[in-house]
Write an enzyme that holds these catalytic residues in place. Structure first.
Site, mmCIF file in Angstrom:
data_model
loop_
_atom_site.group_PDB
_atom_site.id
_atom_site.type_symbol
_atom_site.label_atom_id
_atom_site.label_comp_id
_atom_site.label_asym_id
_atom_site.label_seq_id
_atom_site.Cartn_x
_atom_site.Cartn_y
_atom_site.Cartn_z
ATOM 1 N N GLU A 196 39.476 47.400 33.563
ATOM 2 C CA GLU A 196 39.335 46.221 32.705
ATOM 3 C C GLU A 196 38.520 45.121 33.369
ATOM 4 O O GLU A 196 38.091 44.182 32.712
ATOM 5 C CB GLU A 196 40.716 45.700 32.276
ATOM 6 C CG GLU A 196 41.588 45.078 33.378
ATOM 7 C CD GLU A 196 42.379 46.096 34.216
ATOM 8 O OE1 GLU A 196 42.010 47.289 34.205
ATOM 9 O OE2 GLU A 196 43.350 45.681 34.888
ATOM 10 N N HIS A 254 41.134 48.730 38.518
ATOM 11 C CA HIS A 254 41.115 47.930 37.289
ATOM 12 C C HIS A 254 39.857 48.166 36.462
ATOM 13 O O HIS A 254 38.894 47.402 36.577
ATOM 14 C CB HIS A 254 41.222 46.443 37.623
ATOM 15 C CG HIS A 254 42.511 46.081 38.270
ATOM 16 N ND1 HIS A 254 43.682 45.989 37.559
ATOM 17 C CD2 HIS A 254 42.828 45.818 39.558
ATOM 18 C CE1 HIS A 254 44.668 45.671 38.388
ATOM 19 N NE2 HIS A 254 44.180 45.576 39.605
ATOM 20 N N GLU A 275 51.958 42.174 38.483
ATOM 21 C CA GLU A 275 52.961 42.413 39.517
ATOM 22 C C GLU A 275 54.051 43.318 38.934
ATOM 23 O O GLU A 275 54.822 42.897 38.074
ATOM 24 C CB GLU A 275 53.542 41.093 40.017
ATOM 25 C CG GLU A 275 52.596 40.329 40.924
ATOM 26 C CD GLU A 275 52.123 41.150 42.140
ATOM 27 O OE1 GLU A 275 52.945 41.860 42.747
ATOM 28 O OE2 GLU A 275 50.922 41.086 42.453
ATOM 29 N N CYS A 314 46.850 50.158 37.797
ATOM 30 C CA CYS A 314 47.458 49.474 38.947
ATOM 31 C C CYS A 314 48.983 49.335 38.798
ATOM 32 O O CYS A 314 49.695 50.315 38.947
ATOM 33 C CB CYS A 314 46.771 48.132 39.165
ATOM 34 S SG CYS A 314 47.062 47.451 40.799
#
Lengths: 294, 217
Positions: free
Chosen positions: B185, B183, B47, B77
């Site tokens: 990852e 993402h 966030e 992100c």
């Protein structure tokens, strides 16, 4: 989109919430204070657990207007609770577009035998657990995140510690078991052998493991993180304290810097009174929220 | 070779495991002082608004200084949101190092999260993969997991768009900074995005190839 990616998208959002604080809020104003203080998500509910405990009666999913106002007020993910087994409440929340559903023992259970089949949903679910068996059964039903149950609304960390310690020590024990021992372990845990084998191999749950139930101070949060929690839910601990915004900011920093006592000390300075706490033995066994679910 | 992963909040551990799988060594960065002596930096997903609250002035200026110095950086992100020139929906402050404008939660809420199993590469993207010796006859598929992802709404003149989804830029490069609104990852196999990143980190060293995968050294 095809269903095959769903588990990854659900667990993926749980991954994004790691190292953060998820705060219980009952209105848009509290949600904004939470976001402003650095919360990674808010949990929308009608009453915080301490008040649910006081009010008694049946605790249900929050009213749609409350949840909707909270969703409008913040840009971080919004979670909401449903009663154990109440899949229709969950369908409503999914339709509303909440980002995460907590099938929670804090509300009055709707089904005494079955939890929600969480694979039926696009929205990820978090469920409470007191031990490894409970965690694995919830994961088998499709939970994308596990949290300790602790004892919600008590302001007492002892139950969350007990649950986290049970879970991690049971996990450790599994890793040294032989294949035939795992068959018996699966039977005892009430979980599938496949899942038990996976967990025994990795030494950890296949989904993020957060702490909840009784966190009231920055040091409580740092304690749970050091015991292996990957994030912390704070229920009554923030908005039942004397200084919600300052306490919220302090707990956020304590979670990030949980291994740094210098910072945990610094954020603990000057805080007003924490929420009042309850000794667990003073809560009648039938009033303990953690006993709900199986 | 030491890669720092900003670990204030978010999926930093997913980045560390992915980098470990290709032989990289990572450290968790929670304080400005841990930014020195890094060969690369990862700004993970999470966030962005929460991360901002945890970044004080001295941390921000140390970050700005490291990136301006050319520290190879992979931002995913929320990481891209932190680096952007301007952030919308709602407006929030940002470092202004990566010349893009970005809209938070551009695709909607969690129920709108999705996976694109093969991003569309631009000519620049194909060239970047070619330069990184990652084209083995054909370009590798870049699988992209979008979770409450932002949308890049403007790209500055110095920014190359390497890949798009639905004709919007989702993988961009500006000098030593790689930015992905998705993402890598969380990809099932090691994402080519990491290989591009490893190439940035060891630009002068060339790469070691072991069992078909490129490793940090």
């Amino acid at each position: 989109m095809s269903q095959e990616h769903l588990p990854r998208l659900k667990v993926g959002l749980a991954e994004m919430l790691k190292g953060g604080v998820i705060m219980d809020v009952v209105n848009a104003e509290q949600a904004s204070i939470a976001e402003e203080s650095g919360a990674v998500a808010v949990m929308a509910l009608e009453r915080v657990p301490a008040d649910i405990r006081k009010c008694g009666g049946v605790a249900r999913m929050a009213s749609i207007d409350v949840i909707e106002n909270i969703m409008k007020a913040v840009s971080i993910p919004v979670m909401a609770k449903v009663r154990i087994g109440h899949f229709a409440e969950a369908q409503v929340l999914e339709q509303l577009g909440v980002d995460f559903i907590d099938e929670s023992e804090v509300l009055t259970p709707a089904d005494e035998h079955f939890h929600v089949n969480k694979f039926d949903f696009k929205v990820p679910f978090v469920c409470g657990a007191r031990n490894l068996g409970e965690a694995l059964r919830r994961i088998s039903e499709g939970a994308a995140m596990i949290r300790t149950k602790g004892e919600a609304g008590s302001g007492n960390i002892v139950e969350a510690v007990r649950h986290m310690r049970s879970l991690t020590s049971e996990l450790k024990m599994l890793t040294v078991r032989s294949d035939e021992e795992l068959v018996t372990a699966a039977k005892e845990l009430g979980a599938s052998l496949e899942l038990v084998k996976l967990v025994a191999r990795d030494g950890k749950l296949p989904v993020p493991n957060f702490a909840a139930g009784g966190v009231a101070t920055p040091a409580d949060a740092a304690l749970m993180m050091q015991l292996g929690a990957e994030s912390v839910f704070v229920g009554s601990g923030i908005f039942k304290s004397e200084d919600p915004a300052a306490r919220a900011r302090a707990i956020v920093r304590a979670v990030t810097h949980y291994r740094d006592p210098e910072i945990v000390l610094e954020v603990s300075r000057g805080l007003a009174e924490a929420m009042p706490g309850l000794e667990i033995s003073q809560i009648a066994p039938e009033d303990r929220l953690q006993e709900r679910g199986w | 070779m030491q890669i720092g992963v900003l670990s204030l909040q978010g999926d930093f551990s997913a980045h560390s495991s992915a980098i470990a799988r290709i032989g990289g060594h990572t450290i968790e960065v929670r304080k400005a002082s841990q930014l020195s002596d890094l060969d690369g930096l990862v700004l993970p997903g999470g966030e962005s608004s929460a991360m901002l609250k945890l970044l004080d002035e001295s941390f921000l200026s140390a970050l700005r200084e490291s990136l301006n110095r050319g520290l190879p950086t992979l931002a995913t992100c929320a990481g891209v949101i932190l680096l952007a020139s301007a952030v919308h929906n709602p407006a929030q402050s940002s470092l202004g190092i990566l010349d893009v404008d970005i809209m938070r939660n551009g695709y909607g809420r969690q129920v709108d999260s999705f996976v694109d199993s093969s991003l569309l590469l631009t000519e620049e993207g194909r060239a970047a993969l070619q330069n990184a010796q990652l084209m083995n006859g054909r370009a590798p598929d870049i699988e992209a997991v979008f979770i409450r992802a932002p949308i890049i709404t403007r790209v500055g003149a110095d920014v190359d768009v390497l890949a798009t989804h639905d004709s919007k830029p989702v993988l961009v490069q500006q000098g030593s900074i790689l930015g992905a609104t998705f993402h890598p990852e969380l990809a099932e196999t090691i994402s080519p995005v990491y290989l591009l990143f490893s190439r940035l980190v060891q630009a002068d060293d060339g790469l070691v190839e072991v069992d078909g995968s490129l490793l940090f050294r």
